[in-house]
Scaffold this motif. Structure first.
Motif, PDB file in Angstrom:
ATOM      1  N   ALA A 104     105.020  76.632  52.674  1.00  0.00           N
ATOM      2  CA  ALA A 104     105.809  77.637  53.694  1.00  0.00           C
ATOM      3  C   ALA A 104     105.550  76.559  55.102  1.00  0.00           C
ATOM      4  N   LEU A 105     104.435  76.066  55.349  1.00  0.00           N
ATOM      5  CA  LEU A 105     104.086  75.220  56.598  1.00  0.00           C
ATOM      6  C   LEU A 105     104.724  73.721  56.533  1.00  0.00           C
ATOM      7  N   THR A 106     104.728  73.290  55.415  1.00  0.00           N
ATOM      8  CA  THR A 106     105.634  71.948  54.994  1.00  0.00           C
ATOM      9  C   THR A 106     106.775  72.085  55.488  1.00  0.00           C
ATOM     10  N   ASP A 107     107.467  73.136  55.054  1.00  0.00           N
ATOM     11  CA  ASP A 107     108.917  73.370  55.083  1.00  0.00           C
ATOM     12  C   ASP A 107     109.175  73.473  56.742  1.00  0.00           C
ATOM     13  N   ARG A 108     108.353  73.912  57.379  1.00  0.00           N
ATOM     14  CA  ARG A 108     108.795  74.242  58.720  1.00  0.00           C
ATOM     15  C   ARG A 108     108.339  73.117  59.799  1.00  0.00           C
ATOM     16  N   GLY A 109     107.664  72.053  59.054  1.00  0.00           N
ATOM     17  CA  GLY A 109     107.261  71.026  60.258  1.00  0.00           C
ATOM     18  C   GLY A 109     105.913  70.345  59.968  1.00  0.00           C
ATOM     19  N   GLU A 110     105.132  70.044  61.138  1.00  0.00           N
ATOM     20  CA  GLU A 110     103.916  69.310  60.665  1.00  0.00           C
ATOM     21  C   GLU A 110     102.804  70.508  60.884  1.00  0.00           C
ATOM     22  N   PHE A 111     101.928  70.090  60.356  1.00  0.00           N
ATOM     23  CA  PHE A 111     100.517  71.120  60.580  1.00  0.00           C
ATOM     24  C   PHE A 111      99.315  70.192  59.873  1.00  0.00           C
ATOM     25  N   VAL A 112      98.177  70.667  60.227  1.00  0.00           N
ATOM     26  CA  VAL A 112      97.007  70.052  59.722  1.00  0.00           C
ATOM     27  C   VAL A 112      96.251  71.395  59.058  1.00  0.00           C
ATOM     28  N   SER A 113      95.433  70.935  57.972  1.00  0.00           N
ATOM     29  CA  SER A 113      94.548  71.886  57.295  1.00  0.00           C
ATOM     30  C   SER A 113      93.225  71.053  56.943  1.00  0.00           C
ATOM     31  N   MET A 114      92.138  71.626  56.767  1.00  0.00           N
ATOM     32  CA  MET A 114      91.003  71.200  56.081  1.00  0.00           C
ATOM     33  C   MET A 114      89.936  72.175  55.441  1.00  0.00           C
ATOM     34  N   LYS A 115      89.711  71.528  54.498  1.00  0.00           N
ATOM     35  CA  LYS A 115      88.567  72.585  53.613  1.00  0.00           C
ATOM     36  C   LYS A 115      87.429  71.719  53.972  1.00  0.00           C
ATOM     37  N   LEU A 116      86.312  72.527  54.240  1.00  0.00           N
ATOM     38  CA  LEU A 116      85.151  72.005  54.429  1.00  0.00           C
ATOM     39  C   LEU A 116      84.187  72.025  53.292  1.00  0.00           C
ATOM     40  N   MET A 117      83.342  71.112  53.175  1.00  0.00           N
ATOM     41  CA  MET A 117      82.480  71.198  51.881  1.00  0.00           C
ATOM     42  C   MET A 117      81.437  71.964  52.213  1.00  0.00           C
ATOM     43  N   PRO A 118      80.649  72.555  50.961  1.00  0.00           N
ATOM     44  CA  PRO A 118      79.615  73.332  51.282  1.00  0.00           C
ATOM     45  C   PRO A 118      78.605  72.942  52.569  1.00  0.00           C
ATOM     46  N   LYS A 135     105.868  80.224  66.653  1.00  0.00           N
ATOM     47  CA  LYS A 135     106.569  80.820  67.730  1.00  0.00           C
ATOM     48  C   LYS A 135     105.815  81.636  68.517  1.00  0.00           C
ATOM     49  N   ASP A 136     105.209  82.557  68.055  1.00  0.00           N
ATOM     50  CA  ASP A 136     104.230  83.303  68.906  1.00  0.00           C
ATOM     51  C   ASP A 136     103.249  83.877  67.826  1.00  0.00           C
ATOM     52  N   LEU A 137     102.251  84.928  68.485  1.00  0.00           N
ATOM     53  CA  LEU A 137     101.257  85.170  67.896  1.00  0.00           C
ATOM     54  C   LEU A 137     101.498  86.170  66.460  1.00  0.00           C
ATOM     55  N   ASP A 138     102.800  86.760  66.542  1.00  0.00           N
ATOM     56  CA  ASP A 138     102.954  87.489  65.394  1.00  0.00           C
ATOM     57  C   ASP A 138     103.532  86.663  64.269  1.00  0.00           C
ATOM     58  N   GLU A 139     104.056  85.541  64.598  1.00  0.00           N
ATOM     59  CA  GLU A 139     104.323  84.790  63.475  1.00  0.00           C
ATOM     60  C   GLU A 139     103.283  84.064  63.073  1.00  0.00           C
ATOM     61  N   ALA A 140     102.270  83.483  63.673  1.00  0.00           N
ATOM     62  CA  ALA A 140     101.082  82.953  63.207  1.00  0.00           C
ATOM     63  C   ALA A 140     100.322  84.155  62.367  1.00  0.00           C
ATOM     64  N   LEU A 141     100.258  85.243  62.692  1.00  0.00           N
ATOM     65  CA  LEU A 141      99.594  86.401  61.799  1.00  0.00           C
ATOM     66  C   LEU A 141     100.165  86.569  60.549  1.00  0.00           C
ATOM     67  N   GLU A 142     101.584  86.767  60.798  1.00  0.00           N
ATOM     68  CA  GLU A 142     102.431  86.731  59.397  1.00  0.00           C
ATOM     69  C   GLU A 142     101.922  85.266  58.270  1.00  0.00           C
ATOM     70  N   TYR A 143     101.866  84.138  58.835  1.00  0.00           N
ATOM     71  CA  TYR A 143     101.491  83.023  57.857  1.00  0.00           C
ATOM     72  C   TYR A 143     100.025  83.276  57.577  1.00  0.00           C
ATOM     73  N   ALA A 144      99.168  83.724  58.324  1.00  0.00           N
ATOM     74  CA  ALA A 144      97.656  84.010  57.974  1.00  0.00           C
ATOM     75  C   ALA A 144      97.546  84.980  56.982  1.00  0.00           C
ATOM     76  N   LYS A 145      98.305  85.917  56.954  1.00  0.00           N
ATOM     77  CA  LYS A 145      98.327  87.042  55.677  1.00  0.00           C
ATOM     78  C   LYS A 145      98.464  86.323  54.440  1.00  0.00           C
ATOM     79  N   MET A 146      99.150  85.549  54.395  1.00  0.00           N
ATOM     80  CA  MET A 146      99.306  84.762  53.066  1.00  0.00           C
ATOM     81  C   MET A 146      98.000  84.291  52.478  1.00  0.00           C
ATOM     82  N   ILE A 147      97.096  84.174  53.303  1.00  0.00           N
ATOM     83  CA  ILE A 147      95.703  83.544  52.682  1.00  0.00           C
ATOM     84  C   ILE A 147      94.667  84.591  52.722  1.00  0.00           C
TER      85      ILE A 147
END
Lengths: 123, 411
Positions: free
Chosen positions: A35-49, A89-101
C-alpha cells in the motif's frame, strides 16, 4: 506531514509463534508495504535482535572518547523492533495504515516526524 | 488468541524455571508451579489483558502456587524450614539481572550433570529449560516416546541425587559453567543437524531449540564474545538448511549446494553478531569457527571461497583445540589451495588416529578420485560403507563408488 509508525514488542515472541501465525503477522506487513509503495516513497526498517547491539555511551569526562559497551543488559522487556515512515495526509490516515500491522506481538506508536533526510525528506 | 499467550510463555519459561528452581531447590516443584501459573495465565490474561511484565506475573503466581504445595508436602517441609526467609523476601518483580543470569546458567548447568550421557543432558535441557513435550524430544532424537520418557525420569533422579550449589558462583566457576553449557548447546545443534536428513526425516527441532538457547546465553552475557559467536556459528550453519537437502530428501554437500537457497537474514544476523564478537579481541573456539562459517557464507561459489583464510582459521582453531578432526578440516582447505596430492600426503599422519572416522575415508576417496586413482578411491569409499554410515551418507557414497566404477569401465 511525515509520520513514523514505530513498533515495540518483546524480542523473541514472534519467533516463538507457530508458522501460520507468523505468516499472519507478515501478511499485514506485506499489505502495508505494498500500500505504501503504491502511494509514493517511504522508508522501513526491521532491527535485528538486541543481542547484536553495541552501545556508544557518551564520554563521562571532557576530552575522552565515547565509551563503547556491549549493549544494554538484554532483558525480555519491550524493545524497539523497527519502523515505517511515510508522508501521510493527516494523523487519521497514518493511523489507518498503522492498523494494517497491528497484532498481539506489537505495540505501535504513530508520531509526527520533525525532520527527515535521505530517501524521504521533510523539506 | 492462545497462540500469542503460548509464545509469550515459551519465551519466559527458561528464566522463570531458573528462578523457581533456585527458590524451591527442586526442578519438579519448579515445573509444577510454573505449569500452574501458565494455566492461570491462559484464563486470566485473555480477560484482563497481558500484564506489562509477564515474567514477573508468572513468577509471582508460580511462587504462590508452589508454596501451597510445599506447605502441604511432608517431603518438602524441610526445604521450607531451611529457606523460609528467602520465600518471604522473594519480590513480586523480576529478580535483578545479575541474579537472573546466574539462575539461568545454574539451571542449564544442572542439565549438564557430568554423570549424564551427552544426549540425556540435551534431552533434559529441552524438557525442563525449553519446555518441549516428551513426544517432541523423542521425535528430535528419532526414538520412541516411551523410551524417551523413561530416560528423562532416570535423568531427573540422577540430577536430584547430586545437587549443584545454589550459592552465587565465583567468576571462575561462572566461566566454567558457561563453557560447559555452551558446549551442550553446540552439541544439541549438531545432534539435530546430523539427524535431520534423509527419508523425509527433516528434524530441525533440535537445531531451532539450540539456537533459542544460544540466543538466551548471548542475551544474558552480552559482553562475552564467545557466546555471541556461538549464536553466529549456529545461524551461519542453520542458514543452509534448505540447501543441504534436495527435493528427494538427499543430503547435498556444501560444495554442491545451491547458495541462492541460503537464508540471507540468518546470514546477516550472524555476520552482525560475529563482528560484535570479534571486537572483544578474544580468539575462542566459537569465534574462530564462526569466522570459518562466515567465509563460506559470504562466498558466491566454491571457487569464489577464500580458502586461504579458511585454512588459516583452521590453523588457529587447531592451536586452541589440537584434535585430528580439526587438522583434517585444515587439510581439506589445503586441498583446495594446493591440490589433492598435497592433501593426501598430509593426511597420512592422521591415518591411524582417524582410522574409524567416516569423513576421513570419504574425503580420502574424493581426493583419490581427483587424482584419477579410481581403484584406491573405491577402496576408501568401501571403508566408509563398513563404518556404519547414516542412510543419506550411504546414498551419497554409493553414487561416488559408481562414478569411479564407470571411470574404470571407461564409460
Amino acid at each position: 506531514m511525515i509520520y513514523a509508525i514505530t513498533i515495540y514488542g518483546e524480542p523473541g515472541v514472534f519467533e516463538a509463534l507457530p508458522k501460520d501465525r507468523q505468516e499472519e503477522v507478515m501478511s499485514g506487513h506485506g499489505a502495508l508495504q505494498s500500500a505504501l509503495t503504491d502511494r509514493g516513497e517511504f522508508v522501513s526498517m526491521k532491527l535485528m535482535p538486541p543481542t547484536s547491539a553495541v552501545m556508544v555511551e557518551p564520554a563521562t569526562t571532557e576530552g575522552t572518547a565515547p565509551l563503547i559497551t556491549d549493549g544494554p543488559f538484554a532483558e525480555t522487556k519491550e524493545n524497539f523492533l523497527g519502523f515505517y515512515a511515510a508522508d501521510f495526509k493527516d494523523l487519521d490516515e497514518a493511523l489507518e495504515y498503522a492498523k494494517m500491522i497491528s497484532s498481539p506481538v506489537a505495540r505501535l506508536e504513530v508520531r509526527p516526524v520533525a525532520w527527515a533526510g535521505g530517501a524521504i525528506s521533510s523539506e | 488468541m492462545s497462540d500469542w499467550l503460548e509464545a509469550t510463555i515459551t519465551l519466559h519459561r527458561p528464566r522463570a524455571l531458573a528462578a523457581l528452581t533456585r527458590l524451591f531447590r527442586d526442578i519438579d516443584t519448579a515445573e509444577e508451579a510454573f505449569a500452574e501459573a501458565c494455566l492461570k495465565a491462559l484464563t486470566v490474561w485473555p480477560k484482563d489483558g497481558t500484564p506489562r511484565d509477564p515474567l514477573a506475573w508468572l513468577l509471582t503466581t508460580a511462587r504462590n502456587s508452589g508454596l501451597d504445595h510445599v506447605r502441604k508436602s511432608q517431603r518438602r517441609a524441610a526445604i521450607l524450614a531451611r529457606h523460609s526467609e528467602e520465600f518471604q523476601l522473594m519480590p513480586a518483580e523480576t529478580p535483578d539481572p545479575d541474579e537472573m543470569r546466574d539462575d539461568v546458567l545454574r539451571l542449564l548447568f544442572i542439565c549438564c550433570h557430568p554423570e549424564l550421557d551427552r544426549r540425556d543432558q540435551i534431552a533434559i535441557a529441552l524438557r525442563v529449560v525449553l519446555g518441549l513435550s516428551v513426544d517432541e524430544i523423542a521425535s528430535g532424537f528419532l526414538i520412541r516416546p516411551k523410551t524417551m520418557e523413561q530416560r528423562i525420569t532416570r535423568t531427573k533422579k540422577k540430577i536430584a541425587s547430586n545437587p549443584v550449589a545454589f550459592e552465587t558462583p565465583s567468576p571462575a566457576e561462572r566461566g566454567a559453567r558457561l563453557g560447559e553449557v555452551s558446549l551442550m548447546v553446540y552439541l544439541m545443534f549438531s545432534e539435530g543437524w546430523s539427524t535431520s536428513a534423509g527419508q523425509n526425516q527433516i528434524k530441525l527441532t533440535l537445531c531451532e531449540e539450540a539456537i533459542r538457547l544460544a540466543r538466551l546465553l548471548a542475551a544474558l552475557f552480552p559482553a562475552m564474545g564467545e557466546q555471541a559467536a556461538l549464536l553466529a556459528l549456529l545461524l551461519f550453519q542453520h542458514a543452509r538448511r534448505h540447501a543441504r537437502i534436495d527435493t528427494d530428501g538427499k543430503l547435498v554437500a556444501l560444495d554442491d549446494q545451491d547458495r541462492s537457497l541460503w537464508d540471507r537474514s540468518d546470514i546477516a544476523e550472524a555476520t552482525g553478531l560475529l563482528q560484535k564478537a570479534q571486537r572483544t579481541g578474544h580468539h575462542g573456539v566459537y569465534i574462530v569457527q564462526a569466522a570459518i562459517a562466515a567465509t563460506h557464507a559470504h562466498a558466491d561459489s566454491v571457487d569464489d571461497t577464500d580458502w586461504a583464510s579458511i585454512e588459516s582459521h583452521y590453523a588457529a582453531l587447531y592451536a586452541l583445540l589440537p584434535t585430528p578432526v580439526i587438522r583434517l578440516n585444515q587439510i581439506a582447505a589445503q586441498a583446495k589451495l594446493h591440490g589433492p596430492y598435497y592433501a593426501l600426503k598430509a593426511m597420512e599422519t592422521l591415518a591411524q588416529d582417524l582410522s574409524t572416522y567416516r569423513w576421513f575415508h570419504a574425503m580420502r576417496g574424493g581426493l583419490l578420485q581427483e587424482t584419477g586413482d579410481h581403484n584406491a578411491a573405491i577402496a576408501a569409499f568401501e571403508t566408509v560403507m563398513n563404518l556404519g554410515p547414516t542412510a543419506p551418507e550411504r546414498v551419497a557414497i554409493t553414487e561416488k563408488i559408481e562414478i569411479s566404477q564407470n571411470k574404470l569401465r571407461g564409460v
